[in-house]
Scaffold this motif. Structure first.
Motif, mmCIF file in Angstrom:
data_model
loop_
_atom_site.group_PDB
_atom_site.id
_atom_site.type_symbol
_atom_site.label_atom_id
_atom_site.label_comp_id
_atom_site.label_asym_id
_atom_site.label_seq_id
_atom_site.Cartn_x
_atom_site.Cartn_y
_atom_site.Cartn_z
ATOM 1 N N TRP A 150 0.835 -1.206 0.000
ATOM 2 C CA TRP A 150 0.000 0.000 0.000
ATOM 3 C C TRP A 150 0.869 1.256 0.000
ATOM 4 C CZ3 TRP A 150 -0.387 3.451 4.342
ATOM 5 C CH2 TRP A 150 -1.157 4.583 4.061
ATOM 6 N N LEU A 151 1.878 1.309 0.852
ATOM 7 C CA LEU A 151 2.742 2.485 0.902
ATOM 8 C C LEU A 151 3.420 2.707 -0.440
ATOM 9 C CD1 LEU A 151 4.318 2.030 4.441
ATOM 10 C CD2 LEU A 151 2.841 3.910 3.711
ATOM 11 N N GLN A 152 3.853 1.646 -1.051
ATOM 12 C CA GLN A 152 4.482 1.752 -2.367
ATOM 13 C C GLN A 152 3.496 2.295 -3.387
ATOM 14 O OE1 GLN A 152 7.057 -1.628 -3.625
ATOM 15 N NE2 GLN A 152 5.740 -1.730 -5.427
ATOM 16 N N GLY A 153 2.275 1.745 -3.388
ATOM 17 C CA GLY A 153 1.261 2.213 -4.321
ATOM 18 C C GLY A 153 0.823 3.633 -4.016
ATOM 19 N N HIS A 154 0.688 3.959 -2.740
ATOM 20 C CA HIS A 154 0.311 5.320 -2.331
ATOM 21 C C HIS A 154 1.278 6.344 -2.905
ATOM 22 C CE1 HIS A 154 -0.703 8.710 0.327
ATOM 23 N NE2 HIS A 154 0.601 8.839 0.493
ATOM 24 N N HIS A 155 2.563 6.130 -2.706
ATOM 25 C CA HIS A 155 3.553 7.096 -3.176
ATOM 26 C C HIS A 155 3.549 7.201 -4.697
ATOM 27 C CE1 HIS A 155 5.134 7.996 0.736
ATOM 28 N NE2 HIS A 155 5.425 6.738 0.992
ATOM 29 N N GLU A 156 3.326 6.081 -5.372
ATOM 30 C CA GLU A 156 3.315 6.131 -6.838
ATOM 31 C C GLU A 156 2.100 6.912 -7.348
ATOM 32 O OE1 GLU A 156 3.304 3.049 -10.614
ATOM 33 O OE2 GLU A 156 4.640 2.699 -8.906
#
Length: 248
Positions: A150-156
């Protein structure tokens, strides 16, 4: 500081307006503030709109989430000891706790014990619409892995979408912890929510763009979100009690 959250559904035969009036003026201002014990801050967030599940649920029998949500309670404590002493106090057991049946469907509440972790945003600012996004991860993934994805997707999503980047004013990751009896509210719900995020956006449309792009990102990266059991809530926040403000 730790925070006890509860996502609450109103009791049967009660309108949302009646629920908000009661939880604000009676349960909040009169009963809880009548003896706040060791509560540091108490915020009520009243839901004014929401979406549950996914469009694809139409083809699998309809809604998988069958209870709407009416508010989110946020109770802040200095530490675990302050929380446990408060929940063990006779006033809580004899007055505050029993009052829950006057306004809420206790079995369906969703309790979470968390610590807030603020995530940097490009245009930090006060204000905005407060939105709670409860994400259930795919059961094939461990909770820590879902959080990482989720954090990875959030930042992207924030990086690549101009509207999201410009209108996101604040983001809190409510990191779940275990301490004593975290289920003070007596919930019987058994759905595991892996990501509890709070956002402040200038518009609901900007959040909707974020949410849709995040789901699309998840589908392209291992399908780690279960959209049928995830939901988000648009809210109006009201601080009922703040020990720091009352001392100033």
């Amino acid at each position: 500081m730790i925070k006890q959250m509860a996502v609450v559904t109103r009791r049967p035969d009660m309108t949302h307006e009646e629920y908000v009036n009661y939880v604000k003026h009676i349960h909040g201002y009169q009963i809880t503030c009548g003896n706040p014990l060791q509560v540091s801050r108490y915020i009520q967030n009243y839901v004014f709109d929401a979406a549950y599940g996914a469009r694809s649920d139409l083809h699998t029998g309809g809604y998988q989430i069958v209870y709407q949500r009416d508010s989110v309670t946020e109770l802040y404590f200095a530490d675990e000891d302050a929380m446990m002493q408060t929940f063990a106090h006779p006033y809580v057991h004899e007055v505050i706790g029993p009052d829950g049946a006057n306004f809420s469907n206790l079995d369906t509440s969703l309790p979470f014990l968390v610590q807030e972790q603020e995530i940097d945003v490009p245009h930090l600012a006060a204000g905005g619409i407060k939105i709670f996004y409860m994400i259930k991860g795919n059961d094939n993934y461990a909770p820590d892995e879902i959080t990482r994805l989720w954090l990875q997707g959030h930042h992207e999503v924030v990086e690549r979408n101009v509207t999201v980047r410009q209108q996101l004013r604040k983001c809190i990751h409510n990191v779940q912890i275990s301490a004593g009896d975290a289920n003070y509210f007596g919930s019987k719900e058994n759905v595991r929510y892996d990501v509890l995020a709070t956002f402040w956006f200038d518009t609901t449309a900007a959040f909707r763009t974020y949410q849709q792009e995040l789901v699309h990102y998840a589908q392209q990266h291992g399908d780690f979100i279960d959209p049928s059991y995830s939901f988000f809530l648009y809210t109006d926040a009201l601080t009922i009690y703040d020990a720091g403000a009352s001392l100033s």
